[in-house]
Write a protein that holds these residues in place. Structure first.
Motif, PDB file in Angstrom:
ATOM      1  N   PRO A  19       0.818  -0.944   0.053  1.00  0.00           N
ATOM      2  CA  PRO A  19      -0.213  -0.158  -0.101  1.00  0.00           C
ATOM      3  C   PRO A  19       0.923   1.372   0.047  1.00  0.00           C
ATOM      4  O   PRO A  19       2.138   1.273   0.284  1.00  0.00           O
ATOM      5  N   LEU A  20       0.377   2.392  -0.306  1.00  0.00           N
ATOM      6  CA  LEU A  20       0.882   3.666  -0.384  1.00  0.00           C
ATOM      7  C   LEU A  20       0.832   4.221   1.206  1.00  0.00           C
ATOM      8  O   LEU A  20      -0.255   4.715   1.636  1.00  0.00           O
ATOM      9  N   LEU A  31       4.159   7.806  -5.317  1.00  0.00           N
ATOM     10  CA  LEU A  31       3.456   6.892  -6.289  1.00  0.00           C
ATOM     11  C   LEU A  31       4.395   7.018  -7.626  1.00  0.00           C
ATOM     12  O   LEU A  31       4.536   6.051  -8.206  1.00  0.00           O
ATOM     13  N   TYR A  82       5.290   3.368  -8.202  1.00  0.00           N
ATOM     14  CA  TYR A  82       4.335   2.608  -8.989  1.00  0.00           C
ATOM     15  C   TYR A  82       3.857   3.729 -10.083  1.00  0.00           C
ATOM     16  O   TYR A  82       2.658   4.160 -10.040  1.00  0.00           O
ATOM     17  N   SER A 129       0.921   1.990 -12.187  1.00  0.00           N
ATOM     18  CA  SER A 129      -0.073   1.368 -11.396  1.00  0.00           C
ATOM     19  C   SER A 129      -1.331   1.815 -11.493  1.00  0.00           C
ATOM     20  O   SER A 129      -1.739   2.508 -10.697  1.00  0.00           O
ATOM     21  N   HIS A 172      -2.794   1.377  -7.717  1.00  0.00           N
ATOM     22  CA  HIS A 172      -2.384   2.556  -7.037  1.00  0.00           C
ATOM     23  C   HIS A 172      -3.064   3.689  -6.976  1.00  0.00           C
ATOM     24  O   HIS A 172      -3.500   4.549  -6.200  1.00  0.00           O
ATOM     25  N   GLU A 174      -6.271   3.348  -5.460  1.00  0.00           N
ATOM     26  CA  GLU A 174      -6.427   3.271  -4.091  1.00  0.00           C
ATOM     27  C   GLU A 174      -6.258   4.767  -3.640  1.00  0.00           C
ATOM     28  O   GLU A 174      -7.111   5.202  -2.707  1.00  0.00           O
TER      29      GLU A 174
END
Length: 537
Positions: free
Chosen positions: A320-321, A353, A357, A360, A363, A366
């Motif tokens: 996770p971030l 981020l 990623y 991604s 993400h 997310e």
């Protein structure tokens, strides 16, 4: 500081309140009372620091007022004014711990000098309150709570500067943990513990911590807290480095003894999880996260288990971030209207981020869902439709997942954040403007009735202190000045258009004595009420 002037001779109160520049003397607010009973009402509403009162007043004397102040507000300082030089009065004033006793007529300079001296004494007393000696005593009393709060900050990943953490660890007598290897031991309370009342649970948790100390204390120093999931989390540092394998076996046997003791003496079950070894403080957050995940995945709903995490890290393809969830949360920042801090937090998230990623979609989703839910919560918490706050940018949200790149999401995020800020600022300004209008309308319509700060506050359903401060903030003027202006305008009208006698007009406008009205009007117009009326007859 706040000052209260009390005298049944209104002209004395009015003169001292207007002719002395109290702000220059450090008095932010000056209140006026024309009897002991009025003074008591003000003391109940406001945090008044210094009271200057006449000694001879009908109903409640100055000495009786000071006795009440001593009983209810012992920090408030009192100064007596009197036209009587009888020593008996001075003797009583000393008994009631009066700061000074001034004979009328009082010179303004003498009064100001006395207030300065009393103010300095009051400041010195407050400095004593926050002295090292008292802070040390308070620290001792609250040491367990302060330690638990710090550990929870570290478990949650709150960023604490190294020097600041070092100072706090020293202050809380935890310096032995710094730079040391440690393990986390987490205890989950089960079965019977889930049914007891909070007070009983609290002492049971305390009992378990004592059991941990009894069983592990010879080989480990520990520090614990109850976390957000209701686990008891212990940071445990070995007193001496020993054989890891042997230590592991001893730890497990001791954990079994702990479970048995809890079952026998507290009639409940516990599950225990022990992490691998890490370095304090850099590994605390990661160890804690892995331990929470292990409880969820491996122990789940099973009862009275013991588990030790392997030291090697499991291979994970995606994380996770974490910056998105680190405290303070985005929701809390928006709720507190800390817009700059929210912007900084989001910038950090996007930088993370882009570095880790950048392509991604998961993400991006997310971040998007986290921000969108925070926006919706704040809008609904304020009783607003999110579509009204965001305008056309709301359409992006209603479309589902409109963002295919980090740049698109970033641009939308900061644009909508600015819109929410502008909308909230505009609503706050409109609300305050409406409040000021209500206050002024009430004063205009009731100037010959009760327009005390308390009556105004009751009318708008707010606390008097808040009413006074918001009025000053929005208009730049004191509310008392506005009331006085309206009162003088009404006085001008009545003097010109009515046949009422001047003392009757004074009474209608709330002046207990014509002399006080004459003094106030002359200050306003540069002439007495009679001289003003004579111009129109």
């Amino acid at each position: 500081m706040q000052l209260l002037l009390v005298d049944d001779e209104a002209h004395v109160v009015d003169r001292f309140s207007t002719t002395i520049d109290w702000k220059a003397e450090g008095m932010e607010q000056v209140y006026k009372a024309y009897s002991g009973f009025e003074a008591m009402d003000l003391l109940k509403q406001f945090s008044i620091d210094i009271v200057i009162t006449d000694i001879k007043m009908p109903g409640m004397s100055g000495l009786q007022l000071i006795a009440e102040i001593r009983r209810h507000w012992p920090k408030t300082k009192c100064i007596l004014l009197s036209g009587y030089s009888d020593f008996n009065y001075a003797k009583e004033a000393i008994i009631y711990q009066t700061e000074d006793y001034l004979l009328k007529p009082v010179k303004e300079k003498d009064l100001v000098d006395t207030v300065k001296r009393v103010k300095d004494k009051l400041l010195a007393e407050w400095e004593e309150v926050v002295s090292v000696q008292r802070l040390t005593y308070t620290l001792r009393e609250n040491l367990p709570l302060l330690r638990a709060n710090l550990l929870n900050e570290l478990l949650q990943g709150r960023s604490i500067a190294e020097s600041r953490l070092h100072d706090r660890m020293n202050m809380l007598e935890l310096s032995d943990f710094e730079g040391r290897s440690f393990v986390l031991m987490m205890i989950r309370l089960e079965e019977y513990f889930l049914k007891v009342d909070p007070e009983s649970l609290s002492w049971m948790e305390y009992a378990i911590s004592n059991m941990v100390e009894e069983l592990y204390g010879s080989r480990y120093k520990f520090w614990y807290a109850k976390d957000a999931h209701d686990y008891l989390v212990f940071v445990m540092a070995p007193r001496q480095e020993g054989d890891g394998k042997e230590d592991s076996l001893w730890f497990e046997r001791t954990a079994s003894s702990l479970q048995s003791a809890v079952s026998t003496y507290l009639k409940g079950k516990i599950s225990i999880l022990v992490s691998g070894s890490g370095q304090f403080p850099q590994d605390v957050r990661e160890m804690y996260g892995r331990s929470i995940a292990a409880f969820r995945k491996r122990i789940a709903n099973e009862q009275e288990l013991f588990m030790r995490l392997e030291d090697e890290h499991a291979t994970v393809d995606i994380h996770p971030l974490q910056n998105l969830y680190d405290p303070p949360s985005l929701i809390h920042l928006l709720e507190a209207a800390r817009w700059d801090h929210a912007k900084t937090k989001l910038k950090t998230v996007f930088e993370d981020l882009e570095q880790r990623y950048p392509e991604s979609q998961e993400h991006i989703l997310e971040i998007y869902f986290h921000i969108a839910s925070a926006y919706a919560y704040i809008a609904h918490r304020n009783g607003r439709h999110l579509s009204d706050m965001l305008g056309s940018d709301y359409d992006k949200m209603s479309e589902g997942n409109p963002f295919r790149s980090v740049n698109q999401l970033k641009e939308w995020t900061f644009r909508t954040l600015e819109r929410m800020k502008q909308d909230t600022d505009r609503e706050t300004k409109d609300t305050r403007a409406s409040l000021i209008h209500d206050i002024q309308s009430f004063v205009d319509e009731n100037i010959t009735n009760d327009v005390s700060l308390q009556s105004i506050a009751d009318h708008v359903y707010l606390h008097p202190v808040y009413v006074s401060k918001v009025y000053k903030l929005e208009t730049g003027d004191n509310l008392s000045d506005y009331i006085q202006t309206v009162r003088m305008q009404k006085a001008e009208y009545l003097l010109k258009s009515s046949t009422e006698k001047i003392y009757e007009i004074a009474s209608r406008l709330g002046y207990q004595r014509p002399h006080s009205f004459n003094h106030a009007f002359k200050k306003h117009k540069g002439m007495t009420p009679q001289e003003y009326r004579d111009q129109f007859t």
